[in-house]
Design a protein around this motif. Structure first.
Motif, PDB file in Angstrom:
ATOM      1  N   VAL A 209      35.527  32.168  40.706  1.00  0.00           N
ATOM      2  CA  VAL A 209      36.724  32.154  41.555  1.00  0.00           C
ATOM      3  C   VAL A 209      37.748  33.159  41.028  1.00  0.00           C
ATOM      4  N   TRP A 210      37.964  33.138  39.712  1.00  0.00           N
ATOM      5  CA  TRP A 210      39.002  34.012  39.177  1.00  0.00           C
ATOM      6  C   TRP A 210      38.570  35.471  39.128  1.00  0.00           C
ATOM      7  N   SER A 211      37.299  35.746  38.983  1.00  0.00           N
ATOM      8  CA  SER A 211      36.840  37.138  39.089  1.00  0.00           C
ATOM      9  C   SER A 211      37.101  37.646  40.492  1.00  0.00           C
ATOM     10  N   PHE A 212      36.825  36.767  41.437  1.00  0.00           N
ATOM     11  CA  PHE A 212      37.035  37.117  42.834  1.00  0.00           C
ATOM     12  C   PHE A 212      38.522  37.342  43.114  1.00  0.00           C
ATOM     13  N   ILE A 213      39.363  36.437  42.584  1.00  0.00           N
ATOM     14  CA  ILE A 213      40.806  36.585  42.791  1.00  0.00           C
ATOM     15  C   ILE A 213      41.276  37.914  42.193  1.00  0.00           C
ATOM     16  N   THR A 214      40.793  38.220  40.993  1.00  0.00           N
ATOM     17  CA  THR A 214      41.167  39.474  40.348  1.00  0.00           C
ATOM     18  C   THR A 214      40.755  40.662  41.208  1.00  0.00           C
ATOM     19  N   TRP A 215      39.550  40.581  41.708  1.00  0.00           N
ATOM     20  CA  TRP A 215      39.023  41.673  42.536  1.00  0.00           C
ATOM     21  C   TRP A 215      39.875  41.860  43.789  1.00  0.00           C
ATOM     22  N   VAL A 216      40.183  40.750  44.452  1.00  0.00           N
ATOM     23  CA  VAL A 216      40.992  40.825  45.664  1.00  0.00           C
ATOM     24  C   VAL A 216      42.380  41.377  45.336  1.00  0.00           C
ATOM     25  N   ALA A 217      42.932  40.950  44.191  1.00  0.00           N
ATOM     26  CA  ALA A 217      44.277  41.403  43.830  1.00  0.00           C
ATOM     27  C   ALA A 217      44.297  42.917  43.584  1.00  0.00           C
ATOM     28  N   PHE A 248      44.130  35.737  32.852  1.00  0.00           N
ATOM     29  CA  PHE A 248      43.960  34.292  33.006  1.00  0.00           C
ATOM     30  C   PHE A 248      42.475  33.940  33.045  1.00  0.00           C
ATOM     31  N   ASN A 249      41.717  34.774  33.730  1.00  0.00           N
ATOM     32  CA  ASN A 249      40.275  34.537  33.807  1.00  0.00           C
ATOM     33  C   ASN A 249      39.659  34.579  32.416  1.00  0.00           C
ATOM     34  N   LEU A 250      40.176  35.469  31.615  1.00  0.00           N
ATOM     35  CA  LEU A 250      39.643  35.652  30.272  1.00  0.00           C
ATOM     36  C   LEU A 250      40.033  34.500  29.354  1.00  0.00           C
ATOM     37  N   VAL A 251      41.324  34.156  29.355  1.00  0.00           N
ATOM     38  CA  VAL A 251      41.828  33.176  28.400  1.00  0.00           C
ATOM     39  C   VAL A 251      41.942  31.795  29.041  1.00  0.00           C
TER      40      VAL A 251
ATOM     41  N   ILE B  38      48.655  41.119  53.039  1.00  0.00           N
ATOM     42  CA  ILE B  38      49.115  39.737  52.958  1.00  0.00           C
ATOM     43  C   ILE B  38      47.931  38.779  53.060  1.00  0.00           C
ATOM     44  N   LEU B  39      46.993  39.098  53.948  1.00  0.00           N
ATOM     45  CA  LEU B  39      45.814  38.240  54.086  1.00  0.00           C
ATOM     46  C   LEU B  39      44.969  38.264  52.807  1.00  0.00           C
ATOM     47  N   LEU B  40      44.866  39.439  52.218  1.00  0.00           N
ATOM     48  CA  LEU B  40      44.127  39.531  50.958  1.00  0.00           C
ATOM     49  C   LEU B  40      44.751  38.615  49.914  1.00  0.00           C
ATOM     50  N   PHE B  41      46.100  38.646  49.858  1.00  0.00           N
ATOM     51  CA  PHE B  41      46.782  37.793  48.896  1.00  0.00           C
ATOM     52  C   PHE B  41      46.567  36.317  49.204  1.00  0.00           C
ATOM     53  N   LEU B  42      46.678  35.980  50.486  1.00  0.00           N
ATOM     54  CA  LEU B  42      46.467  34.587  50.872  1.00  0.00           C
ATOM     55  C   LEU B  42      45.066  34.138  50.494  1.00  0.00           C
ATOM     56  N   PHE B  43      44.119  35.033  50.710  1.00  0.00           N
ATOM     57  CA  PHE B  43      42.722  34.744  50.410  1.00  0.00           C
ATOM     58  C   PHE B  43      42.569  34.396  48.930  1.00  0.00           C
ATOM     59  N   ALA B  44      43.184  35.240  48.083  1.00  0.00           N
ATOM     60  CA  ALA B  44      43.107  35.002  46.645  1.00  0.00           C
ATOM     61  C   ALA B  44      43.818  33.694  46.294  1.00  0.00           C
ATOM     62  N   LEU B  45      45.002  33.519  46.868  1.00  0.00           N
ATOM     63  CA  LEU B  45      45.806  32.338  46.576  1.00  0.00           C
ATOM     64  C   LEU B  45      45.066  31.067  46.998  1.00  0.00           C
ATOM     65  N   ALA B  46      44.403  31.153  48.150  1.00  0.00           N
ATOM     66  CA  ALA B  46      43.738  29.970  48.683  1.00  0.00           C
ATOM     67  C   ALA B  46      42.567  29.544  47.814  1.00  0.00           C
ATOM     68  N   SER B  47      42.005  30.481  47.052  1.00  0.00           N
ATOM     69  CA  SER B  47      40.872  30.063  46.225  1.00  0.00           C
ATOM     70  C   SER B  47      41.316  29.481  44.885  1.00  0.00           C
ATOM     71  N   VAL B  48      42.614  29.592  44.571  1.00  0.00           N
ATOM     72  CA  VAL B  48      43.088  29.043  43.290  1.00  0.00           C
ATOM     73  C   VAL B  48      42.821  27.534  43.157  1.00  0.00           C
ATOM     74  N   PRO B  49      43.224  26.721  44.152  1.00  0.00           N
ATOM     75  CA  PRO B  49      42.966  25.282  43.976  1.00  0.00           C
ATOM     76  C   PRO B  49      41.484  24.984  43.776  1.00  0.00           C
ATOM     77  N   GLY B  50      40.622  25.842  44.308  1.00  0.00           N
ATOM     78  CA  GLY B  50      39.191  25.639  44.124  1.00  0.00           C
ATOM     79  C   GLY B  50      38.761  25.706  42.677  1.00  0.00           C
ATOM     80  N   SER B  51      39.596  26.328  41.836  1.00  0.00           N
ATOM     81  CA  SER B  51      39.224  26.394  40.431  1.00  0.00           C
ATOM     82  C   SER B  51      39.950  25.328  39.622  1.00  0.00           C
ATOM     83  N   LEU B  52      40.970  24.705  40.203  1.00  0.00           N
ATOM     84  CA  LEU B  52      41.743  23.716  39.455  1.00  0.00           C
ATOM     85  C   LEU B  52      41.334  22.289  39.790  1.00  0.00           C
ATOM     86  N   VAL B  53      41.005  22.063  41.066  1.00  0.00           N
ATOM     87  CA  VAL B  53      40.588  20.736  41.499  1.00  0.00           C
ATOM     88  C   VAL B  53      39.053  20.716  41.487  1.00  0.00           C
ATOM     89  N   PRO B  54      38.452  19.649  40.956  1.00  0.00           N
ATOM     90  CA  PRO B  54      36.978  19.629  40.953  1.00  0.00           C
ATOM     91  C   PRO B  54      36.422  19.736  42.383  1.00  0.00           C
TER      92      PRO B  54
END
Ligand code: HEM
Lengths: 267, 519
Positions: A209-217, A248-251, B38-54
C-alpha cells in the motif's frame, strides 16, 4: 561494526555555485571544498566497505533487514550526489546530502542495528537482488531530490550562497525523473516476487500500500510540475510529501504496522 | 504538452449554459490535469486506511479480534467499509473517476499526437538569436546540406527559402501515451483476473491430503465468473514437513529453511510424483499455482470421555502465539464425549523449559522437548451441533462460553504434559492424552488468468515512462543568409534546457564542419 561514517564535509555551502552566486570564491574556500570532497569520497569508500564486508559476513545480499537497508540507502544517496557531482555543478548539495546520509547511518547504527546473520527463508531468493536493489537506488535519488527540495523552500529571494531556485528545482526534477522509472520497476519486481512467494502479485499488504502511495505521490509531483499554477513551490511540497511517504514506508510500516513484510527484523 | 497548451485545456466557468454545456464543462473539468492531480492524491489518501485497519481479505482473524475487543468501533469501521478498503464503494468511485479522467485525456491526446506526427516542423521564427540556444558562424553551407546533416542525426526536417526547420524526440509523447494506456491495460488485466480467477487457502497436516475442489478449502474466494467445475482437478498428499533452524549464535532459533514433501497427482487417476514444495518455489499445474505460505504445529491427542469411550483422536492444528519460540495456542474439542461434551484450551511448547518462578516456556522453535500446558478444561455445550459455522480456534460461541463448567483452571493447572503423558479430569469426567506431534502447512492456491497481461502492461508502463521522462522534444532551425549561418534551438520540455546545451553545441559543430563530410 560501524557502518563507515558519512561525515559531513565542512564545505561552505555554495563555494562555487553557478549563476547568481556573486563574486568568485576566495582561494582558501576552493581548497576547503576540495578537502571536503576528498573526505566525502573517503566516507563513501568506508560506507561501501561496510556493505561489502557485511555481505561477506552473511553470505547473501547485504540488504535483507532494516539496518542493512538503511545503510544501503545512505550509500545510494551519497553515491547519487558524488556521481552527479562528476558531471554537473551540484557541489552546494554536498553538506546537506552528506548530513542526511550521516544522520541516516547514525539512526541505523543506534536504533536498528542487528548482528550479521541469516534471514528467513522467504528472503533467500535472487529477487532480493533485483527488487531491493532497485528500491535502494530509487530511494537514494529521491533523498537527493528531497534535500534539494528543502533547500528550495528555505532559500529566500535575492542573493544567497545557494544557487537560484530555478536551478534547485531543476536538480530535484532531474533526480526524480531518473528515480521514478526505477521505483516503478522496483514496485513491479516486488509484485513479481510476491507472485512467487505469496501466491498473488498484489494483495494490499501495508508495504505494498505504501509503495503504491509513494508511487502515486511522485506521479502527482510529475503532473504538478507540468500544470500551470502548481510549478515551483506547490510541486516541491508535493515532492516532499512523496518523500515523507517513502520514509514512512521504510521506517513506519516496519515498526508500527504488521504485515507479510514484517520480517524487517528491527533491532 | 506545454504549459500554454494545458492552460487552453482548462475549463472556463459555465455561465448560464444549458445541460449540455454543464455536461461539457463537467467532462472538461474531470479530464483536466488539476483534477487528475487531485484524484491521484485522493487515490493515495484513500489507500491509507487500508494499511492501518486490518483488512478482511488479508487478516480476517484480526478483524474478528477487533469485533471481540471493541464491537462498537468495529461496527463503525464496517459501516464505512474500512475492513474492505480496496473493494469498497468509495475506493472504486475514486479509481473509476481517475480512469475516466485518464481515458478522457488519452483519447484527445492520441488524436493530437497522430496529427502532429504527420505535420511538418514549424517554420523558423524571424529572429533566431532570441531563442534559448543560438549560434552563428560564417560559411557557405546551403539549406539543403544543412537539412541533410540534420536528417542524418535523425531529425525530421522541413526546408524553405534559405531556412531549415528540424524536430526530434517524438518518442517522448509516444512513451507518455503508451504509459497512460498501459495503466489502463493494467487495470483491465487486474479486473479480468479477479473476475475469472480464484484464490483459496487451506491448512494441511502431515499425513493428510488435499484435492482441488471447492469443499476442500478452508477459505475460498472465487471471481464472479468462476464455476466450481472449472477448478484444475489435481491432488496431493503431505508426507512430511521439514524445518531447519539456526541452533547457535545471536540468531539462534532463526528459521533457515522449510520444505513440504508432497506426492502430487496432476489429475484423477494420474500417477503420483514426488514434489518438494518450498517458499518462493510454487507448484504449478496448468496455470494453477500452489504456494507454501506458512507452517506450525499440530500436536496429537486422545480424549476419553466420562463413559470410558474414546471421544476424539487425532492431530489438532494450533495457532502460533509467539513466532520466535513457536509457542502455540490449541483448542481441542470432543463434541462426541458423553455424558457431556469436553473442551480444552491448551498451550503447546515445542521446547519446554521450566522457569525460575515456576511455570514453563518454550526456549526454541524446533520440537526438541514438546510439552502441552493445560490452560483450562471445560465440560458443557460447545455449540458444535447448532449448525452455525464455528471457528476451530474458538472453544464455543461467546454466549455459550459463559455456561461452560470449568473442570481444571487457574491454580489447579498441573505441570505440562510430555508426549505419552495424560491428564485425568476431576470427578471421572474423562482423560486427555498427549500422544505425538505433527506439523501443519498453510497453502495458498491461486488461479489468475490476468497475471500475464498484468505483467505485460506493467513492463510496458515501466519502459514507456522511462522513454517519456528521458527523451527531450527539441527543435532546431537553420537560416543561411549572405555567407552567415545562423542556428537556433529550443527544447519543448521544460527544465531540460541544460542537457540540450551539449547536443546543440554538437549540432552546430557538425553543421560548421567542412563540406567534405556533408552527405
Ligand atoms: C487522470 C487522468 C490523467 C491525466 C489527465 C494525465 C495527464 C498527463 C499529461 C498531460 C501528461 C504529460 C505531461 C508532459 O507532457 O510532460 C502526463 C504525464 C505523466 N503522467 Fe499522467 N495523467 C493522468 C493519470 C495518470 C496516472 C493515474 C498516473 C500514474 C499514477 C500518471 C502518471 C504520469 C507520469 C509519471 C507522467 C510523466 C510526467 C512527465 O512527463 O514529466 N498519470 N499525464
Amino acid at each position: 561494526m560501524g557502518a563507515g561514517g558519512g561525515d559531513e564535509p565542512p564545505v561552505r555551502a555554495g563555494a562555487d555555485v553557478p549563476a547568481d552566486a556573486g563574486s568568485a570564491a576566495p582561494r582558501w574556500a576552493s581548497k576547503a571544498a576540495l578537502v571536503a570532497l576528498l573526505l566525502g569520497w573517503g566516507a563513501w569508500a568506508a560506507n561501501l566497505t561496510a556493505i561489502v564486508t557485511r555481505g561477506l559476513a552473511v553470505e547473501r545480499w547485504p540488504w535483507a533487514n532494516m539496518y542493512e537497508f538503511v545503510v544501503a540507502i545512505c550509500f545510494a544517496a551519497a553515491t547519487a550526489f558524488l556521481g552527479t557531482h562528476l558531471r554537473y555543478n551540484v557541489r552546494f548539495l554536498g553538506p546537506f546530502v552528506m548530513l542526511a546520509a550521516a544522520l541516516g547511518l547514525g539512526f541505523a547504527v543506534k536504533f536498528l542495528y542487528t548482528a550479521a546473520g541469516p534471514v528467513v527463508p522467504a528472503l533467500n531468493s535472487y529477487w532480493i537482488a533485483i527488487h531491493v536493489s532497485a528500491a535502494i537506488l530509487a530511494s537514494g535519488l529521491f533523498v537527493l531530490a528531497g534535500v534539494t527540495g528543502i533547500l528550495y523552500l528555505v532559500r529566500g529571494d535575492g542573493l544567497s550562497r545557494l544557487p537560484s531556485r530555478e536551478y534547485l528545482e531543476r536538480v530535484a526534477h532531474r533526480a526524480i525523473v531518473l528515480a521514478f522509472p526505477v521505483w516503478t520497476f522496483a514496485v513491479i519486481a516486488g509484485a513479481l516476487w510476491a507472485d512467487k512467494a505469496w501466491g498473488r502479485y498484489w494483495g494490499w499488504d501495508p508495504k505494498e500500500v505504501w509503495s503504491f502511495i509513494t508511487w502515486v505521490a511522485y506521479a502527482a509531483y510529475l503532473h504538478a510540475r507540468v500544470t500551470a499554477g502548481w510549478r515551483g513551490r506547490k510541486a516541491t511540497i508535493v515532492q516532499l510529501i512523496a518523500l515523507a511517504c517513502l520514509l514512512f514506508n521504510l521506517v513506519g510500516v516496519n515498526i508500527f504496522i504488521s504485515g507479510l513484510h514484517s520480517y524487517a527484523d528491527v533491532g | 504538452m506545454t504549459v500554454d497548451e494545458l492552460r487552453k485545456q482548462e475549463a472556463p466557468r459555465p455561465a448560464g449554459l444549458g445541460p449540455v454545456g454543464w455536461l461539457r464543462w463537467g467532462w472538461r473539468t474531470l479530464t483536466s490535469m488539476k483534477t487528475a492531480i487531485i484524484l491521484l492524491f485522493l487515490f493515495a489518501l484513500a489507500s491509507v486506511p487500508g494499511s492501518l485497519v486490518p483488512q478482511r481479505g488479508v487478516e480476517p482473524e484480526k478483524v474478528a479480534q477487533l469485533y471481540q475487543q471493541n464491537p462498537t468501533l468495529a461496527e463503525w469501521y464496517d459501516r464505512f467499509q474500512l475492513f474492505d478498503v480496496f473493494s469498497s464503494v468509495w475506493f472504486a468511485a475514486i479509481y473509476l473517476l481517475l480512469f475516466t479522467s485518464l481515458i478522457g485525456c488519452i483519447v484527445p491526446r492520441t488524436a493530437t499526437y497522430l496529427r502532429e506526427l504527420r505535420r511538418r516542423p514549424p517554420a523558423a521564427p524571424r529572429n533566431l538569436s532570441r531563442l534559448p540556444h543560438f549560434s552563428s558562424f560564417a560559411g557557405d553551407l546551403t539549406a539543403e546540406a544543412a537539412a541533410a546533416r540534420l536528417r542524418a542525426r535523425r531529425f525530421r526536417v522541413d526546408t524553405g527559402d534559405g531556412w531549415v526547420a528540424a524536430e526530434k524526440g517524438y518518442l517522448r509523447e509516444t512513451g507518455n501515451l503508451l504509459f497512460h494506456i498501459a495503466l489502463l491495460g493494467l487495470l483491465i488485466a487486474v479486473g479480468f483476473g479477479s473476475l475469472y480467477g480464484y484464490r483459496g487457502n487451506v491448512l494441511v497436516v502431515e499425513g493428510d491430503g488435499f484435492a482441488n475442489t471447492v469443499a476442500a478449502y478452508d477459505r475460498y474466494l472465487p471471481g464472479n465468473q468462476v464455476s466450481a467445475e472449472s477448478l484444475e482437478p489435481f491432488s496431493f498428499q503431505l508426507d512430511r514437513f521439514e524445518t531447519t533452524y539456526q541452533v547457535e549464535g545471536d540468531k539462534r532459533g532463526q528459521e533457515l529453511d522449510y520444505s513440504a514433501f508432497l506426492k502430487v497427482s496432476d489429475a484423477p487417476g494420474a500417477p503420483e510424483r514426488p514434489y518438494e514444495l518450498k517458499v518462493n518455489e510454487p507448484l504449478e499445474i496448468n496455470g494453477t499455482q500452489t504456494y507454501l505460505i506458512g507452517h506450525g504445529y499440530a500436536p496429537e491427542f486422545r480424549i476419553t470421555d466420562g463413559k470410558g469411550q474414546v471421544a476424539f483422536e487425532g492431530p489438532v492444528p494450533c495457532l502460533i502465539e509467539d513466532k520466535p519460540s513457536m509457542t502455540s495456542g490449541c483448542v481441542v474439542k470432543a463434541p462426541d464425549a458423553r455424558p457431556e461434551q469436553l473442551g480444552f484450551l491448551l498451550r503447546f511448547l515445542p521446547t519446554s523449559v521450566a522457569l525460575e518462578g515456576g511455570g514453563h516456556a518454550s526456549a526454541f522453535p524446533g520440537a526438541l522437548q514438546p510439552e502441552v500446558q493445560v490452560v483450562g478444561a471445560f465440560s458443557g455445550d460447545l455449540g458444535v451441533r447448532s449448525g452455525r459455522p464455528q471457528s476451530v480456534y474458538e472453544l464455543a460461541p461467546p454466549e455459550l462460553m459463559k455456561k461452560l463448567k470449568p473442570l481444571v483452571m487457574g491454580t489447579s493447572v498441573p505441570r505440562p504434559l510430555a508426549v505419552g503423558q495424560s491428564l485425568d479430569l476431576p470427578d471421572g469426567a474423562g482423560k486427555l492424552e498427549f500422544t505425538g506431534v505433527k506439523e501443519w502447512m498453510t497453502l495458498q492456491i491461486a488461479y489468475d488468468p490476468g497475471r500475464l497481461p498484468a505483467l505485460v502492461a506493467a513492463a510496458v508502463a515501466t519502459v514507456s515512462i522511462a522513454l517519456s521522462l528521458m527523451i527531450r522534444r527539441r527543435r532546431v532551425w537553420v537560416r543561411v543568409r549572405d555567407g552567415v549561418v545562423e542556428v537556433g534551438g529550443l527544447t519543448r520540455t521544460e527544465g531540460s534546457a541544460a542537457g540540450f546545451t551539449e547536443e546543440f553545441a554538437d549540432i552546430v559543430k557538425a553543421l560548421s564542419a567542412g563540406d567534405k563530410d556533408a552527405r
